[in-house]
Write a protein that holds these residues in place. Structure first.
Motif, short mmCIF file in Angstrom:
data_model
loop_
_atom_site.label_atom_id
_atom_site.label_comp_id
_atom_site.label_asym_id
_atom_site.label_seq_id
_atom_site.Cartn_x
_atom_site.Cartn_y
_atom_site.Cartn_z
N PHE A 1 54.20 56.34 19.68
CA PHE A 1 52.83 56.02 20.06
C PHE A 1 51.80 56.91 19.36
O PHE A 1 50.60 56.65 19.46
CB PHE A 1 52.67 56.14 21.58
N LEU A 2 52.23 57.95 18.65
CA LEU A 2 51.30 58.80 17.91
C LEU A 2 51.01 58.27 16.51
O LEU A 2 50.11 58.76 15.84
CB LEU A 2 51.87 60.22 17.79
N MET A 3 51.79 57.28 16.07
CA MET A 3 51.66 56.76 14.70
C MET A 3 51.51 55.25 14.73
O MET A 3 52.45 54.50 14.45
CB MET A 3 52.86 57.18 13.87
N PRO A 4 50.32 54.75 15.08
CA PRO A 4 50.15 53.30 15.29
C PRO A 4 50.43 52.47 14.05
O PRO A 4 50.95 51.35 14.16
CB PRO A 4 48.68 53.17 15.73
N ARG A 5 50.12 52.97 12.84
CA ARG A 5 50.39 52.19 11.62
C ARG A 5 51.89 52.02 11.42
O ARG A 5 52.37 50.93 11.10
CB ARG A 5 49.79 52.87 10.39
N LEU A 6 52.62 53.10 11.61
CA LEU A 6 54.07 53.01 11.48
C LEU A 6 54.67 52.18 12.61
O LEU A 6 55.57 51.37 12.38
CB LEU A 6 54.69 54.40 11.46
N ALA A 7 54.17 52.36 13.83
CA ALA A 7 54.71 51.64 14.98
C ALA A 7 54.62 50.13 14.78
O ALA A 7 55.56 49.39 15.09
CB ALA A 7 53.98 52.06 16.25
N SER A 8 53.50 49.67 14.24
CA SER A 8 53.30 48.23 14.07
C SER A 8 54.21 47.64 13.00
O SER A 8 54.44 46.43 12.97
CB SER A 8 51.84 47.92 13.75
N THR B 1 50.19 57.85 8.86
CA THR B 1 51.57 57.59 8.45
C THR B 1 51.90 56.13 8.65
O THR B 1 51.74 55.59 9.75
CB THR B 1 52.55 58.45 9.27
N GLY B 2 52.37 55.48 7.58
CA GLY B 2 52.67 54.06 7.65
C GLY B 2 54.00 53.74 7.00
O GLY B 2 54.76 54.64 6.60
N VAL C 1 65.21 60.71 9.03
CA VAL C 1 64.33 60.85 10.19
C VAL C 1 62.90 60.58 9.75
O VAL C 1 62.42 61.15 8.75
CB VAL C 1 64.43 62.26 10.81
N ILE C 2 62.21 59.72 10.50
CA ILE C 2 60.83 59.35 10.20
C ILE C 2 59.95 59.81 11.36
O ILE C 2 60.27 59.55 12.52
CB ILE C 2 60.67 57.82 10.07
N ALA D 1 67.50 63.66 5.58
CA ALA D 1 66.24 63.54 4.85
C ALA D 1 65.12 63.29 5.85
O ALA D 1 65.33 62.66 6.89
CB ALA D 1 66.30 62.40 3.84
N PHE D 2 63.92 63.75 5.51
CA PHE D 2 62.76 63.58 6.39
C PHE D 2 61.68 62.82 5.66
O PHE D 2 61.34 63.14 4.51
CB PHE D 2 62.22 64.93 6.85
N ALA D 3 61.10 61.81 6.33
CA ALA D 3 59.97 61.06 5.78
C ALA D 3 58.80 61.17 6.74
O ALA D 3 58.94 60.88 7.93
CB ALA D 3 60.36 59.59 5.58
N GLY D 4 57.67 61.59 6.24
CA GLY D 4 56.49 61.74 7.08
C GLY D 4 55.33 62.22 6.25
O GLY D 4 55.29 62.05 5.03
N ARG D 5 54.39 62.89 6.93
CA ARG D 5 53.14 63.26 6.26
C ARG D 5 52.62 64.58 6.83
O ARG D 5 52.66 64.79 8.05
CB ARG D 5 52.11 62.15 6.49
#
Length: 312
Positions: free
Chosen positions: A141-148, A119-120, A7-8, A58-62
């Motif tokens: 939409f809360l994580m624009p770097r990851l979204a792109s 978060t990217g 889960v990211i 597993a969880f990936a995030g910040r």
């Protein structure tokens, strides 16, 4: 593979208070019946729900290097989620959310994003993608770097043999950027919006039309519709499931528990009809206590609450 599910996304403390009939300013103090400090974030709640259902998660995030971040890490780990890839940001704070509930199941959500925007794709190394059977992301939409970069992340996950799912959640800016989302949908196996999000993402007023429009981009579309249950659109096939009758205490995180149920059912090889019904049960049962994780069901509890006759 090491994990059934990666889960990211977002993880933060939620302060949930209510019920409240209206917000009054002017430095007036009001008393509410309930107040809780609980684990929040759509991705975090979904991860906990999946672990409760028996998946290796597993969880990936910040998070920030602060007491709120330590709370999040401890809460995830206590629920059986691997936090080895939950990065600690040395400068930005952990996100914080305040949720004000009403007596009729609605809520207002106020979020300070903290380190979310930082978060990217580097949060999801290739070796972690290779270790998972399924990859889920939330709060797009809360994580624009990851979204792109999420289309590339999902393409890599698929190349490694994983399936993918996405819960966009709300867009606080109200833009619902389809140019940003559409490349991701092409490499997403399951899209999991609620009814309002499905309408906003598609531009269609009727829920069945909204699901069908989104499904044309590639994913199976599973729409959560509150007390009316849920529907799924796969190609031209449309199925509905009625809600499980419960007396809800707190609906915070119910959609994330639904997501966990649907993904867990599909990873167990259950068909679309049964998976939808079980997901509805998971979402409904999660409302029986305060916060998003306290009442999440086990696999056995979800199956016991499943009524196959509720699906048509």
């Amino acid at each position: 593979m090491s994990f059934d599910l990666l889960v990211i996304g977002d993880a933060n403390p939620d302060v949930v208070v209510g019920p409240v009939t209206g917000i009054e300013f002017g430095q007036r103090e009001r008393l509410v019946e309930h107040g809780r400090l609980v684990l929040g974030g759509s991705a975090a709640i979904m991860a906990c729900g999946a672990a409760r259902l028996g998946l290796r998660v597993a969880f990936a995030g910040r998070v920030g290097d602060d007491p709120a971040g330590a709370f999040v890490r401890q809460a995830l780990a206590a629920r059986g989620v691997d936090v080895g890839h939950l990065v600690v940001d040395p400068q930005l704070p952990t996100p914080l959310t305040a949720i004000v509930t009403t007596g009729d199941g609605d809520r207002a959500i106020l979020t300070s994003p903290g380190c979310l925007a930082a978060t990217g794709p580097e949060a999801v190394p290739a070796e972690l993608l290779a270790a998972a059977r399924h990859v889920h992301s939330a709060s797009f939409f809360l994580m624009p770097r990851l979204a792109s970069a999420l289309a590339d992340v999902y393409a890599e996950a698929r190349a490694q043999g994983a399936t993918t799912s996405l819960d966009t959640n709300d867009d606080p800016a109200g833009r619902w950027d389809r140019a940003l989302l559409e490349p991701v949908l092409k490499v997403t196996d399951v899209l999991l919006p609620n009814a309002a999000e499905a309408r906003a993402l598609s531009g269609e007023a009727q829920l069945a039309d909204a699901a069908a429009s989104l499904a044309r981009h590639g994913p199976t579309v599973v729409v959560k519709d509150g007390a009316r249950g849920a529907l799924v659109c796969e190609g031209t096939r449309l199925l509905r499931a009625g809600a499980v009758p419960v007396e809800p205490v707190d609906a915070v995180g119910a959609g994330d528990s639904f997501d966990a149920g649907f993904v867990a059912a599909r990873l167990r090889g259950l068909d679309l009809r049964t998976s939808l019904t079980l997901a509805v049960a998971c979402g409904s049962l999660s409302t029986l206590d305060h916060g998003g994780t306290a009442a999440q069901p086990t696999w056995e509890q979800a199956c016991a609450a499943t009524d196959p006759k509720g699906t048509r």
